[in-house]
Design an enzyme around this catalytic site. Structure first.
Site, PDB file in Angstrom:
ATOM      1  N   GLY A  39      11.466  -5.430  11.521  1.00 29.82           N
ATOM      2  CA  GLY A  39      12.432  -4.965  10.519  1.00 29.82           C
ATOM      3  C   GLY A  39      12.994  -3.579  10.801  1.00 29.82           C
ATOM      4  CG  ASN A  95       2.543   5.031  -5.322  1.00 30.56           C
ATOM      5  OD1 ASN A  95       1.422   4.864  -4.834  1.00 30.56           O
ATOM      6  ND2 ASN A  95       3.586   5.382  -4.600  1.00 30.56           N
ATOM      7  CE1 TYR A 121      12.270   0.640  -2.469  1.00 33.34           C
ATOM      8  CE2 TYR A 121      13.179   0.816  -0.250  1.00 33.34           C
ATOM      9  CZ  TYR A 121      12.901   1.381  -1.472  1.00 33.34           C
ATOM     10  OH  TYR A 121      13.256   2.693  -1.711  1.00 33.34           O
ATOM     11  CG  LEU A 134       6.861   9.671  11.928  1.00 36.23           C
ATOM     12  CD1 LEU A 134       5.940   8.932  12.885  1.00 36.23           C
ATOM     13  CD2 LEU A 134       8.207   9.965  12.616  1.00 36.23           C
ATOM     14  CE  LYS A 174      14.969   1.920  -4.516  1.00 42.77           C
ATOM     15  NZ  LYS A 174      14.702   2.646  -5.745  1.00 42.77           N
ATOM     16  CB  SER A 221      16.928   3.443  -0.128  1.00 41.50           C
ATOM     17  OG  SER A 221      16.505   3.386   1.208  1.00 41.50           O
ATOM     18  CB  ALA A 222      19.569   5.231   4.277  1.00 39.16           C
TER      19      ALA A 222
HETATM   20  P1  NAD Z   1       6.695   7.507  -5.594  1.00 37.84           P
HETATM   21  O1  NAD Z   1       5.972   6.197  -5.552  1.00 37.84           O
HETATM   22  O2  NAD Z   1       5.960   8.728  -5.188  1.00 37.84           O
HETATM   23  O3  NAD Z   1       7.298   7.732  -7.068  1.00 37.84           O
HETATM   24  C1  NAD Z   1       7.683   6.673  -7.900  1.00 37.84           C
HETATM   25  C2  NAD Z   1       6.965   6.858  -9.231  1.00 37.84           C
HETATM   26  O4  NAD Z   1       7.342   5.798 -10.103  1.00 37.84           O
HETATM   27  C3  NAD Z   1       5.451   6.822  -9.106  1.00 37.84           C
HETATM   28  O5  NAD Z   1       4.917   8.002  -9.683  1.00 37.84           O
HETATM   29  C4  NAD Z   1       5.025   5.578  -9.905  1.00 37.84           C
HETATM   30  O6  NAD Z   1       3.797   5.775 -10.568  1.00 37.84           O
HETATM   31  C5  NAD Z   1       6.190   5.409 -10.850  1.00 37.84           C
HETATM   32  N1  NAD Z   1       6.454   4.042 -11.328  1.00 37.84           N
HETATM   33  C6  NAD Z   1       6.585   2.897 -10.607  1.00 37.84           C
HETATM   34  N2  NAD Z   1       6.859   1.873 -11.426  1.00 37.84           N
HETATM   35  C7  NAD Z   1       6.913   2.371 -12.689  1.00 37.84           C
HETATM   36  C8  NAD Z   1       7.152   1.805 -13.968  1.00 37.84           C
HETATM   37  N3  NAD Z   1       7.397   0.512 -14.134  1.00 37.84           N
HETATM   38  N4  NAD Z   1       7.137   2.628 -15.053  1.00 37.84           N
HETATM   39  C9  NAD Z   1       6.884   3.949 -14.906  1.00 37.84           C
HETATM   40  N5  NAD Z   1       6.640   4.536 -13.719  1.00 37.84           N
HETATM   41  C10 NAD Z   1       6.657   3.746 -12.632  1.00 37.84           C
HETATM   42  O7  NAD Z   1       8.020   7.318  -4.732  1.00 37.84           O
HETATM   43  P2  NAD Z   1       9.056   8.415  -4.213  1.00 37.84           P
HETATM   44  O8  NAD Z   1       8.908   8.512  -2.749  1.00 37.84           O
HETATM   45  O9  NAD Z   1       8.991   9.622  -5.042  1.00 37.84           O
HETATM   46  O10 NAD Z   1      10.411   7.630  -4.484  1.00 37.84           O
HETATM   47  C11 NAD Z   1      11.131   7.790  -5.694  1.00 37.84           C
HETATM   48  C12 NAD Z   1      12.292   6.820  -5.699  1.00 37.84           C
HETATM   49  O11 NAD Z   1      13.094   7.057  -4.553  1.00 37.84           O
HETATM   50  C13 NAD Z   1      11.876   5.352  -5.630  1.00 37.84           C
HETATM   51  O12 NAD Z   1      12.741   4.597  -6.441  1.00 37.84           O
HETATM   52  C14 NAD Z   1      12.079   4.998  -4.180  1.00 37.84           C
HETATM   53  O13 NAD Z   1      12.357   3.629  -4.003  1.00 37.84           O
HETATM   54  C15 NAD Z   1      13.287   5.855  -3.826  1.00 37.84           C
HETATM   55  N6  NAD Z   1      13.388   6.180  -2.391  1.00 37.84           N
HETATM   56  C16 NAD Z   1      12.317   6.755  -1.754  1.00 37.84           C
HETATM   57  C17 NAD Z   1      12.399   7.040  -0.399  1.00 37.84           C
HETATM   58  C18 NAD Z   1      11.225   7.643   0.335  1.00 37.84           C
HETATM   59  O14 NAD Z   1      11.219   7.603   1.574  1.00 37.84           O
HETATM   60  N7  NAD Z   1      10.242   8.240  -0.324  1.00 37.84           N
HETATM   61  C19 NAD Z   1      13.572   6.739   0.300  1.00 37.84           C
HETATM   62  C20 NAD Z   1      14.640   6.162  -0.376  1.00 37.84           C
HETATM   63  C21 NAD Z   1      14.531   5.892  -1.730  1.00 37.84           C
HETATM   64  N1  UDP Z   2       7.060   5.140  12.789  1.00 37.03           N
HETATM   65  C1  UDP Z   2       6.128   5.114  13.823  1.00 37.03           C
HETATM   66  N2  UDP Z   2       4.800   5.105  13.496  1.00 37.03           N
HETATM   67  C2  UDP Z   2       4.355   5.109  12.204  1.00 37.03           C
HETATM   68  C3  UDP Z   2       5.306   5.132  11.154  1.00 37.03           C
HETATM   69  C4  UDP Z   2       6.652   5.146  11.498  1.00 37.03           C
HETATM   70  O1  UDP Z   2       6.503   5.112  14.997  1.00 37.03           O
HETATM   71  O2  UDP Z   2       3.119   5.066  11.987  1.00 37.03           O
HETATM   72  C5  UDP Z   2       8.514   5.191  13.126  1.00 37.03           C
HETATM   73  C6  UDP Z   2       9.306   4.014  12.585  1.00 37.03           C
HETATM   74  O3  UDP Z   2       9.291   2.955  13.521  1.00 37.03           O
HETATM   75  C7  UDP Z   2      10.702   4.639  12.408  1.00 37.03           C
HETATM   76  C8  UDP Z   2      10.382   6.097  12.030  1.00 37.03           C
HETATM   77  O4  UDP Z   2       9.045   6.343  12.483  1.00 37.03           O
HETATM   78  O5  UDP Z   2      11.393   4.665  13.645  1.00 37.03           O
HETATM   79  C9  UDP Z   2      10.458   6.362  10.527  1.00 37.03           C
HETATM   80  O6  UDP Z   2       9.660   5.412   9.874  1.00 37.03           O
HETATM   81  P1  UDP Z   2       9.331   5.526   8.317  1.00 37.03           P
HETATM   82  O7  UDP Z   2       8.442   4.352   7.977  1.00 37.03           O
HETATM   83  O8  UDP Z   2       8.804   6.876   8.010  1.00 37.03           O
HETATM   84  O9  UDP Z   2      10.739   5.409   7.604  1.00 37.03           O
HETATM   85  P2  UDP Z   2      11.838   4.229   7.616  1.00 37.03           P
HETATM   86  O10 UDP Z   2      13.043   4.817   8.263  1.00 37.03           O
HETATM   87  O11 UDP Z   2      11.283   3.068   8.369  1.00 37.03           O
HETATM   88  O12 UDP Z   2      12.047   3.949   6.184  1.00 37.03           O
END
Ligand code: NAD
Ligand code: UDP
Length: 337
Positions: free
Chosen positions: A293, A35, A148, A199, A152, A124-125
């Site tokens: 959800g 990704n 998902y 968003l 976590k 994650s929250a």
């Molecule tokens: P991202 O997808 O940009 O980064 C994750 C990376 O992991 C990617 O580069 C992907 O190629 C790599 N990857 C996936 N599976 C792998 C594997 N088996 N081996 C090696 N590499 C692998 O995601 P992000 O937004 O940077 O998120 C990073 C972490 O934070 C994730 O664990 C995600 O679940 C967590 N997280 C993200 C958010 C968010 O909103 N972005 C919120 C809460 C938690």
């Molecule tokens: N949201 C929206 N339109 C979109 C994407 C998200 O209205 O195209 C809203 C979603 O319902 C939530 C907020 O934006 O209230 C944040 O969503 P996001 O998917 O970014 O993060 P989440 O908190 O769901 O992980």
């Protein structure tokens, strides 16, 4: 310290890599690029002045991970690698459980073999499920609404059990709220595949003309304007939280969990308005039905991270909106340019 960043080519990992190097540590990235794009590594070199060692491997592949540990002599691991799309996890739960849990287990086993004892995990929250009250405090009840989220929560449990059994192991669980924004240089940022689920990337793609309009998912929530409220945090603040977490892990044993959020909630329409104002742009939108959800309101109580890690989010919503737009407008095709 020499720190392994699994998933370090991704959105949060790449920003953390910059902060880790700026704090004087050495970073090594392991990522299968499932990704993310290899171009991020060039950008990281540009921003850090260093060639960051890179292993293109599946972090669940024990043999490959073992070879890397034998070579690199890590002091700590920050585990970002994993799949993260909530909707996809509902349709492909086994793929999510396999990848997310396997990567964590492999790392723990190999870390034990090589006596590497500091582990910071991207939680994650979402593990708070449907909150009964806000702000969310670390000790509150957990429970998830999708596979998902369960990955976590399960990994949090696995890490807690592992550190209870191995007194040398130190674990920091970071529960991120909603990371947005990009590095202020505009050189690294979030580059989602296909139509964004989140968003901010959706808004920036509307702004650039790639998507016609934003759909706002519901305007009948019990919030100040009826749209969903979240705790948006600048990805650079989040990245800095990892530097604090890894330094904390190095000095303490056992497991600690921290919210990384700002403590302030903004609605979808607050974000649209702030983005328009910060960048002098118009974002057309339509109200759509609620997304299945979704919860009405989520925001952190960030007190524990402040008191224990000495970390607070410093950037405001204007920074987040301007930096998101700088990244998108300078890189209309993301890293593909
Ligand atoms: P991202 O997808 O940009 O980064 C994750 C990376 O992991 C990617 O580069 C992907 O190629 C790599 N990857 C996936 N599976 C792998 C594997 N088996 N081996 C090696 N590499 C692998 O995601 P992000 O937004 O940077 O998120 C990073 C972490 O934070 C994730 O664990 C995600 O679940 C967590 N997280 C993200 C958010 C968010 O909103 N972005 C919120 C809460 C938690
Ligand atoms: N949201 C929206 N339109 C979109 C994407 C998200 O209205 O195209 C809203 C979603 O319902 C939530 C907020 O934006 O209230 C944040 O969503 P996001 O998917 O970014 O993060 P989440 O908190 O769901 O992980």
């Amino acid at each position: 310290m020499k720190i392994l960043l699994t998933g370090g080519a991704g959105y949060i990992g790449s920003h953390t890599c910059v902060e880790i190097v700026q704090a004087g540590h050495d970073a090594v990235i392991a990522d299968d690029l499932s990704n993310s794009k290899p171009a991020v590594l060039e950008r990281l070199k540009e921003l850090t002045g260093k060639d960051i060692p890179f292993y293109q491997i599946d972090v669940a592949d024990k043999e490959k991970v073992d070879e890397m540990f034998a070579k690199e002599h890590f002091d700590a691991v920050i585990h970002f690698a994993g799949y993260k799309a909530v909707g996809e996890s509902v349709t492909k739960p086994l793929m999510y459980y396999r990848n997310n849990i396997d990567t964590a287990l492999t790392l723990l086993e190999v870390m034990e073999k090589y006596d590497v004892n500091n582990f910071v995990f991207s939680s994650s929250a979402t593990v708070y499920g449907v909150p009964e009250t806000v702000p969310l405090v670390e000790g509150m009840k957990t429970g998830c609404t999708n596979p998902y989220g369960w990955t976590k929560l399960m990994i949090e449990q696995i890490l807690t059990d592992a550190s209870a059994a191995n007194k040398n192991l130190s674990v920091v669980l970071l529960r991120y709220f909603n990371p947005i924004g990009a590095h202020p240089s505009g050189r690294i940022g979030e580059d989602p595949n296909g139509i964004p689920n989140n968003l901010l990337p959706y808004i920036t793609q509307v702004a650039i003309g790639k998507l016609p309009q934003l759909g706002v998912f519901g305007n009948d929530y019990p919030t100040h304007d009826g749209t969903g409220v979240r705790d948006y945090i600048h990805v650079v603040d989040l990245a800095k939280g990892h530097v604090k977490a890894i330094e904390y892990a190095d000095e303490h044993k056992g497991t600690e969990v921290f919210n990384l959020g700002t403590g302030t909630g903004y609605s979808v329409l607050d974000i649209v308005n702030a983005f328009e104002k910060a960048n002098d742009l118009k974002i057309p939108y339509v109200i759509k039905p609620r997304r299945s959800g979704d919860v009405a309101e989520m925001y952190a109580d960030p007190k524990k991270a402040k008191e224990v890690l000495n970390w607070v989010a410093e950037k405001n919503l204007v920074d987040m909106c301007q930096d998101s737009w700088r990244w998108q407008s300078n890189n209309p095709k993301g890293y593909d340019e």
